[in-house]
Design a protein around this motif. Structure first.
Motif, short mmCIF file in Angstrom:
data_model
loop_
_atom_site.label_atom_id
_atom_site.label_comp_id
_atom_site.label_asym_id
_atom_site.label_seq_id
_atom_site.Cartn_x
_atom_site.Cartn_y
_atom_site.Cartn_z
N ARG A 121 -64.80 -77.20 99.98
CA ARG A 121 -65.14 -76.27 100.52
C ARG A 121 -65.25 -74.87 99.28
O ARG A 121 -66.10 -74.01 99.37
CB ARG A 121 -63.93 -75.72 101.27
N ASP A 122 -64.46 -75.12 98.33
CA ASP A 122 -64.44 -73.96 97.09
C ASP A 122 -65.40 -74.30 96.20
O ASP A 122 -65.20 -73.85 95.09
CB ASP A 122 -62.90 -73.77 96.82
N PHE A 123 -66.28 -75.28 96.25
CA PHE A 123 -67.32 -75.74 95.55
C PHE A 123 -68.58 -75.51 95.77
O PHE A 123 -69.33 -76.28 96.40
CB PHE A 123 -67.07 -77.08 94.85
N PRO A 183 -57.23 -80.84 90.99
CA PRO A 183 -57.72 -79.53 90.70
C PRO A 183 -57.63 -79.05 89.31
O PRO A 183 -57.16 -79.62 88.49
CB PRO A 183 -56.52 -78.90 91.58
N ASP A 184 -58.58 -78.12 89.09
CA ASP A 184 -59.06 -77.56 87.73
C ASP A 184 -59.18 -76.11 87.78
O ASP A 184 -59.94 -75.52 88.72
CB ASP A 184 -60.32 -78.36 87.15
N LYS A 185 -58.58 -75.45 86.81
CA LYS A 185 -58.72 -73.91 86.97
C LYS A 185 -59.98 -73.20 86.43
O LYS A 185 -60.14 -72.13 86.75
CB LYS A 185 -57.58 -73.46 86.08
N ARG A 186 -60.87 -74.09 85.86
CA ARG A 186 -62.34 -73.41 85.42
C ARG A 186 -62.98 -73.16 86.71
O ARG A 186 -62.80 -73.42 87.72
CB ARG A 186 -62.91 -74.41 84.46
N ASP A 187 -64.07 -72.39 86.21
CA ASP A 187 -65.23 -71.94 87.51
C ASP A 187 -65.69 -73.08 88.18
O ASP A 187 -66.46 -73.85 87.62
CB ASP A 187 -66.28 -71.37 86.46
N ASN A 188 -65.38 -72.92 89.30
CA ASN A 188 -65.70 -73.99 90.40
C ASN A 188 -67.29 -74.05 90.71
O ASN A 188 -68.09 -75.08 91.00
CB ASN A 188 -65.03 -73.82 91.76
#
Ligand code: GLV
Length: 309
Positions: free
Chosen positions: A54-56, A32-37
């Motif tokens: 799902r979140d991309f 996981p990475d906190k930048r803008d998906n």
């Protein structure tokens, strides 16, 4: 435009390095990475957490980091419009050929048995068979299966091949479809599984399949653990129908310490190393697909979602 690596079990550092060496300006992230998906358009995946895509919203390509893509396709929340690709690589193909050849020769020469006797200092010469004395049956005649069939044939084995659809191969007798399976199995002294994992190939290495092999057959599974019904293999080894098995893949990896395969005297285990993707060897094809995606061109090594490979 970013690439993100989604993997639960691979060491991603060599992948990051290979990508950065090849393309220093590329934005490569690790999930996981906190930048803008929404900036991520291209995914590199190996056993990703189910549902992670799902979140991309902008992923257009999901590239398997290996030859198989079953681990991607099994995600029920796979983005509908993303293209799924897999690796086709000369090193990967070649390594599968040499590994299966090594296992087939080791079986013929009884090398595992000598190792056991060596530990007790027992001098134990045995008769052995030559490649020309046995027939190998290769299940699955895709890039890897076809290459394995040829590698074994060129080393003196008689080779038959089986696939769901007809596939001619030089010097190899091929069988196609469920109706031809019994005939194919009846001749396979050594059975090598290189099938893609799909709903119709899952559990194909079962008691009924093994019963159709000649007495004393040897089973090699270098495809996926889900092809094999574990208890059926143990039963057919213990009742003497099968001579032994070499397994490189398992339903659960790493293979749990308490699994009966570990201590079975006629099962040889390797930790999913038959043929391993070398990041430096494949970043070229991954970046070529990444570039093709930017230019709206058709990608290479696309997997059919319908066929499952
Ligand atoms: C290994 O199992 C792969 O799919 O490359």
């Amino acid at each position: 435009m970013s690439i993100m690596i989604f993997s639960q079990r691979k060491d991603v550092r060599p992948w990051l390095k290979a990508l950065q060496d090849a393309r220093p300006d590329l934005d490569v992230r690790v999930y996981p990475d906190k930048r803008d998906n929404s900036e991520v358009t291209f995914a590199l995946a190996w056993n990703h957490p189910m549902g992670a895509f799902r979140d991309f919203p902008n992923i257009k390509c999901i590239a398997s980091m290996g030859a198989g893509a079953d681990h991607v396709l099994k995600d029920p929340e796979l983005p509908q419009d993303a293209v799924v690709t897999r690796i086709v690589d000369e090193n990967l193909t070649h390594d599968m050929g040499t590994f299966t050849l090594a296992l087939a020769l080791s079986h013929l020469r009884g090398l595992t048995g000598y190792k056991v006797h060596e530990r007790s200092h027992v001098w134990w010469p045995q008769r052995y068979k030559r490649p020309a004395d046995v027939t190998v049956g290769v299940m699955g005649l895709g890039v890897l299966g076809a290459h394995v069939a040829q590698t074994l044939r060129l080393n003196g084995f008689t080779v038959n091949g089986w696939a769901t659809a007809a596939r001619p191969l030089d010097g190899v007798r091929t069988f196609a479809g469920a109706e031809a399976l019994p005939d194919f199995l009846a001749q396979a002294d050594i059975l090598i599984c290189l099938l893609p994992l799909t709903p119709s190939t899952a559990n194909i290495l079962n008691k009924e399949t093994f019963a159709k092999l000649p007495q004393g057959a040897y089973v090699i599974n270098v495809a996926r653990g889900e092809h094999l019904v574990d208890e059926d293999l143990v039963e057919m080894l213990d009742n003497g129908h099968l001579a032994g098995a070499s397994l490189d893949v398992f339903r659960q990896e790493p293979l749990p310490a308490a699994h009966p395969f570990w201590s079975h005297p006629r099962i040889d285990i390797t930790p999913h190393i038959a043929s391993t993707t070398e990041p430096a060897s494949v970043v070229g094809q991954i970046l070529a697909n990444y570039d093709r995606l930017q230019r709206n061109e058709a990608l290479h090594h696309v997997v059919s979602r319908q066929k499952g490979y």
